[in-house]
Scaffold this motif. Structure first.
Motif, short mmCIF file in Angstrom:
data_model
loop_
_atom_site.label_atom_id
_atom_site.label_comp_id
_atom_site.label_asym_id
_atom_site.label_seq_id
_atom_site.Cartn_x
_atom_site.Cartn_y
_atom_site.Cartn_z
N ARG A 185 0.85 -1.18 0.00
CA ARG A 185 0.00 0.00 0.00
C ARG A 185 0.90 1.24 0.00
N VAL A 186 0.66 2.14 -0.94
CA VAL A 186 1.49 3.33 -1.10
C VAL A 186 0.59 4.56 -1.06
N ARG A 187 0.96 5.53 -0.25
CA ARG A 187 0.23 6.81 -0.23
C ARG A 187 1.02 7.83 -1.02
N PRO A 209 0.18 -4.45 6.17
CA PRO A 209 1.65 -4.38 6.21
C PRO A 209 2.22 -4.44 4.80
N SER A 210 3.43 -3.92 4.63
CA SER A 210 4.10 -3.95 3.32
C SER A 210 5.38 -4.77 3.41
N PRO A 211 5.48 -5.82 2.57
CA PRO A 211 4.50 -6.28 1.59
C PRO A 211 3.51 -7.24 2.22
N THR A 212 2.44 -7.58 1.47
CA THR A 212 1.46 -8.54 1.95
C THR A 212 0.91 -9.33 0.77
N PRO A 213 0.58 -10.61 0.94
CA PRO A 213 0.04 -11.41 -0.16
C PRO A 213 -1.38 -10.97 -0.52
N ALA A 214 -1.73 -11.07 -1.80
CA ALA A 214 -3.04 -10.67 -2.28
C ALA A 214 -3.40 -11.49 -3.51
N ILE A 263 -7.28 -8.54 -0.53
CA ILE A 263 -6.32 -8.79 0.54
C ILE A 263 -7.06 -9.45 1.68
N ASP A 264 -6.72 -10.70 1.95
CA ASP A 264 -7.43 -11.48 2.98
C ASP A 264 -8.93 -11.49 2.73
N GLY A 265 -9.31 -11.60 1.46
CA GLY A 265 -10.73 -11.65 1.12
C GLY A 265 -11.41 -10.30 1.04
N ALA A 300 6.32 -2.41 7.65
CA ALA A 300 6.32 -3.86 7.49
C ALA A 300 5.41 -4.53 8.51
N ARG A 301 5.20 -3.88 9.65
CA ARG A 301 4.30 -4.40 10.67
C ARG A 301 3.27 -3.33 11.00
N ALA A 302 2.01 -3.73 11.02
CA ALA A 302 0.94 -2.76 11.28
C ALA A 302 0.96 -2.29 12.73
N ASP A 303 0.65 -1.02 12.92
CA ASP A 303 0.53 -0.45 14.26
C ASP A 303 -0.69 -1.07 14.95
N PRO A 304 -0.59 -1.42 16.23
CA PRO A 304 -1.75 -1.99 16.94
C PRO A 304 -2.97 -1.07 16.93
#
Length: 232
Positions: free
Chosen positions: A82-84, A118-123, A136-138, A161-165
């Motif tokens: 995901r890129v902004r 997260p970046s990257p992620t499977p889709a 992404i995850d359905g 790479a890891r999403a913020d909680p």
């Protein structure tokens, strides 16, 4: 409950179209029983309003329909980021799609889910249709434009790479309507200049200037919304 990603651009389109119709009625009513020259100018103003409404209706109809159509075809596993994009006043969400051979970029309508990816992620990617489909995850992302071979211009900011909680809560907050309207209202700043130019070229008074400013402001906000502005 999560709002549909296309709700915001569809709502802005509806309000701008309604506003153009109301302004056309106001212009006709305000110039009733006046001299022929003023009436002719009012008719020109109404014609412009109707033309703007037609362009907005066709542009929104095609763009939203292309985003809604469900592609039917062979799906493939890809990796996405995901890129902004930040370019001047413009901010858009993109997904960078990597199929193992090359990278491509697709603009998407903002979805709170994007903040948590997260970046990257499977889709999953399906390309047979008006616009590609990415899941992404359905969860489906709705395309706001064509799939491109070249990297978007401007400053590109990747997700971590890891999403913020707290990313889920933050995504819901930034997707709120007032925030989105305030951010997209930046594109209404040239409205007074356009209104003054219209009065200078076509003539008219305060009413003509006010109507021109309102139309220009509405079109500016609509352009930002229909292109897929990113409030994050």
């Amino acid at each position: 409950m999560t709002r549909h990603p296309l709700r915001y651009p569809a709502m802005v389109t509806s309000y701008v179209l309604l506003g153009c119709c109301v302004l056309a009625g106001v212009r006709v009513t305000a110039t009733a029983d006046t001299d022929p020259v003023v009436a002719a100018r009012a008719a020109d103003d109404v014609s412009v309003l109707l033309l703007v409404s037609l362009i907005i209706a066709i542009g929104s109809g095609y763009t939203l329909l292309a985003a809604l159509v469900h592609p039917v075809g062979k799906s493939s596993a890809v990796t996405v980021r995901r890129v902004r994009q930040q370019r001047g006043l413009r901010s858009r969400s993109w997904v960078e799609i990597d199929d193992g051979e090359r990278s491509r970029w697709m603009p998407v309508y903002f979805d709170p889910v994007l903040v948590t990816v997260p970046s990257p992620t499977p889709a999953t990617l399906v390309r047979t249709g008006i616009r590609p489909l990415v899941r992404i995850d359905g969860h489906r992302l709705f395309a706001a434009g064509k799939l491109r071979e070249r990297e978007p211009a401007g400053t590109l900011i990747d997700n971590p790479a890891r999403a913020d909680p707290q990313s889920r809560e933050r995504g819901a907050q930034v997707a709120r309507l007032p925030r989105r309207l305030i951010l997209d209202a930046q594109f209404a700043l040239p409205a007074p200049i356009i209104g003054g130019l219209w009065v200078y070229l076509r003539g008219g008074g305060v009413l003509t200037f006010a109507l021109s400013c309102l139309v220009a402001a509405g079109v500016g906000i609509w352009l930002a919304a229909i292109a897929g502005s990113d409030p994050s």
